[in-house]
Design a protein around this motif. Structure first.
Motif, PDB file in Angstrom:
ATOM      1  N   GLY A 126       6.830 -16.221   5.307  1.00  0.00           N
ATOM      2  CA  GLY A 126       5.353 -16.191   5.374  1.00  0.00           C
ATOM      3  C   GLY A 126       4.752 -16.948   6.544  1.00  0.00           C
ATOM      4  O   GLY A 126       3.550 -17.234   6.542  1.00  0.00           O
ATOM      5  N   LYS A 129       1.622 -15.517   8.042  1.00  0.00           N
ATOM      6  CA  LYS A 129       0.511 -15.343   7.101  1.00  0.00           C
ATOM      7  C   LYS A 129      -0.495 -16.486   7.252  1.00  0.00           C
ATOM      8  O   LYS A 129      -1.684 -16.337   7.005  1.00  0.00           O
ATOM      9  N   ASP A 151       0.709  -8.121   2.549  1.00  0.00           N
ATOM     10  CA  ASP A 151       0.436  -9.401   1.889  1.00  0.00           C
ATOM     11  C   ASP A 151       0.701  -9.183   0.395  1.00  0.00           C
ATOM     12  O   ASP A 151      -0.160  -8.699  -0.350  1.00  0.00           O
ATOM     13  N   MET A 152       1.907  -9.514   0.003  1.00  0.00           N
ATOM     14  CA  MET A 152       2.360  -9.183  -1.357  1.00  0.00           C
ATOM     15  C   MET A 152       1.512  -9.873  -2.428  1.00  0.00           C
ATOM     16  O   MET A 152       1.113  -9.233  -3.413  1.00  0.00           O
ATOM     17  N   ASP A 153       1.215 -11.156  -2.225  1.00  0.00           N
ATOM     18  CA  ASP A 153       0.439 -11.878  -3.254  1.00  0.00           C
ATOM     19  C   ASP A 153      -0.901 -11.191  -3.495  1.00  0.00           C
ATOM     20  O   ASP A 153      -1.327 -10.985  -4.633  1.00  0.00           O
ATOM     21  N   LYS A 154      -1.536 -10.853  -2.389  1.00  0.00           N
ATOM     22  CA  LYS A 154      -2.846 -10.221  -2.498  1.00  0.00           C
ATOM     23  C   LYS A 154      -2.746  -8.834  -3.150  1.00  0.00           C
ATOM     24  O   LYS A 154      -3.556  -8.470  -4.005  1.00  0.00           O
ATOM     25  N   LEU A 156      -0.617  -7.812  -5.257  1.00  0.00           N
ATOM     26  CA  LEU A 156      -0.349  -7.921  -6.695  1.00  0.00           C
ATOM     27  C   LEU A 156      -1.614  -8.236  -7.489  1.00  0.00           C
ATOM     28  O   LEU A 156      -1.746  -7.828  -8.646  1.00  0.00           O
ATOM     29  N   THR A 157      -2.557  -8.945  -6.851  1.00  0.00           N
ATOM     30  CA  THR A 157      -3.795  -9.267  -7.572  1.00  0.00           C
ATOM     31  C   THR A 157      -4.632  -8.012  -7.832  1.00  0.00           C
ATOM     32  O   THR A 157      -5.510  -8.022  -8.688  1.00  0.00           O
ATOM     33  N   GLU A 178       7.500  -8.353  -5.814  1.00  0.00           N
ATOM     34  CA  GLU A 178       7.468  -9.712  -5.261  1.00  0.00           C
ATOM     35  C   GLU A 178       8.868 -10.216  -4.896  1.00  0.00           C
ATOM     36  O   GLU A 178       9.004 -11.074  -4.038  1.00  0.00           O
ATOM     37  N   ASP A 182       6.996 -10.044   1.574  1.00  0.00           N
ATOM     38  CA  ASP A 182       6.023  -9.350   2.426  1.00  0.00           C
ATOM     39  C   ASP A 182       6.736  -8.325   3.315  1.00  0.00           C
ATOM     40  O   ASP A 182       7.097  -8.607   4.464  1.00  0.00           O
TER      41      ASP A 182
END
Ligand code: GLU
Length: 282
Positions: A126, A129, A151-154, A156-157, A178, A182
């Motif tokens: 990351g 990022k 952007d994997m975290d984003k 997933l949201t 996840e 990314d």
């Protein structure tokens, strides 16, 4: 039920016994169900793909006894379509430019000591990022090559429910993208990557059963997420075993002695011999 399957090689070398297994597997699944078999050239990597290898694929598969729907889709002819899909992800602010070389990533992993680990090794730590908009601009202006990562975290949201797929080999699967981190979805010079174009094409070509080797099982976790983000249909999957050589290694394109061309032209093997070697019959 009739299924539509595909074999999607990259013309970066001659087909080997592992490809023969995969192609026969997809063909057989389609024909046994009264469905269709599609051949697709995954040739977005223009530096490594050649017309000679592409023609070699047609020749090898015809010789094996396969036939496919025409015309064959060549990914290199659809780059604008992949770019349009990439823009949809960019509009949702799900991409960021990554300037790291492989060496940078290795060094960052070493430095951080506790970089996240996935099923296939370390995942991208990351680094890019965290860059500010100004830092990104500077690097772009300096001409540093870059790729676009998801952007994997984003991403997933944005999901409302967990994602699943039906795997005809391994049973029902819950997607956990996840674990891949990314993923790279495009390079600066080509607005796509394997993950993006394969997922889009399987949707656009109406593939209902994606068959491929289990080495791509973790890629499917990312593809399932992309389907959700881009509103694509979800096919069934069947990740088949990989056939191995006598040393227990996977076949590699660089090993000429296991290419179908060599087996046919030099060792005088027949299509029946190839089916005997890979253990799958039409
Ligand atoms: N083009 C990929 C390869 O040659 C395979 C794509 C797929 O089956 O998903 O390895």
């Amino acid at each position: 039920m009739a299924v539509i399957t595909r074999f999607a090689p990259s013309p970066t070398g001659y087909l080997h016994l592992g490809h023969a297994y995969s192609a026969l597997f997809a063909y057989k699944a389609a024909k046994e169900s009264g469905g269709q078999f599609i051949l697709r050239m995954e040739d977005v990597d223009s530096d490594r793909c050649t017309p000679d290898f592409e023609n070699g694929i047609y020749e090898d598969l015809s010789w094996l006894g396969l036939s496919w729907e025409e015309p064959v889709r060549k990914q290199s002819e659809h780059l604008d379509d992949y770019k349009a899909a990439l823009s949809k992800l960019a509009e949702q602010d799900l991409l960021y430019p990554c300037f790291c070389s492989r060496k940078d990533i290795r060094e960052e992993i070493k430095r951080s000591g506790a970089a996240p680990h996935g099923p296939e090794g370390h995942i991208y730590p990351g680094t890019c990022k965290m860059l500010t908009e100004e830092q990104r601009e500077e690097k772009i202006i300096a001409g540093i090559p870059y790729a676009f990562r998801l952007d994997m975290d984003k991403a997933l949201t944005l999901l409302k429910t967990p994602l699943y797929w039906n795997d005809r080999g391994k049973g029902p699967q819950k997607a956990t993208p996840e674990i891949v981190g990314d993923a790279v979805l495009a390079r600066k010079e080509v607005s796509t990557s394997y993950h993006l174009s394969v997922t889009l094409d399987d949707n656009w070509q109406g593939i209902t059963l994606v068959t491929r080797g289990e080495d791509l099982f973790y890629a499917t976790h990312v593809h399932r997420l992309l389907q959700e983000l881009l509103g694509l249909k979800v096919p069934d999957y069947h990740h088949h075993k990989l056939i191995l050589d006598k040393n227990g290694e996977r076949f590699a394109k660089r090993n000429q002695s296991v290419t179908l061309k060599h087996l046919r032209e030099v060792e005088q093997k027949t299509p029946q011999d190839i089916m005997d070697m890979v253990g799958i019959y039409l």
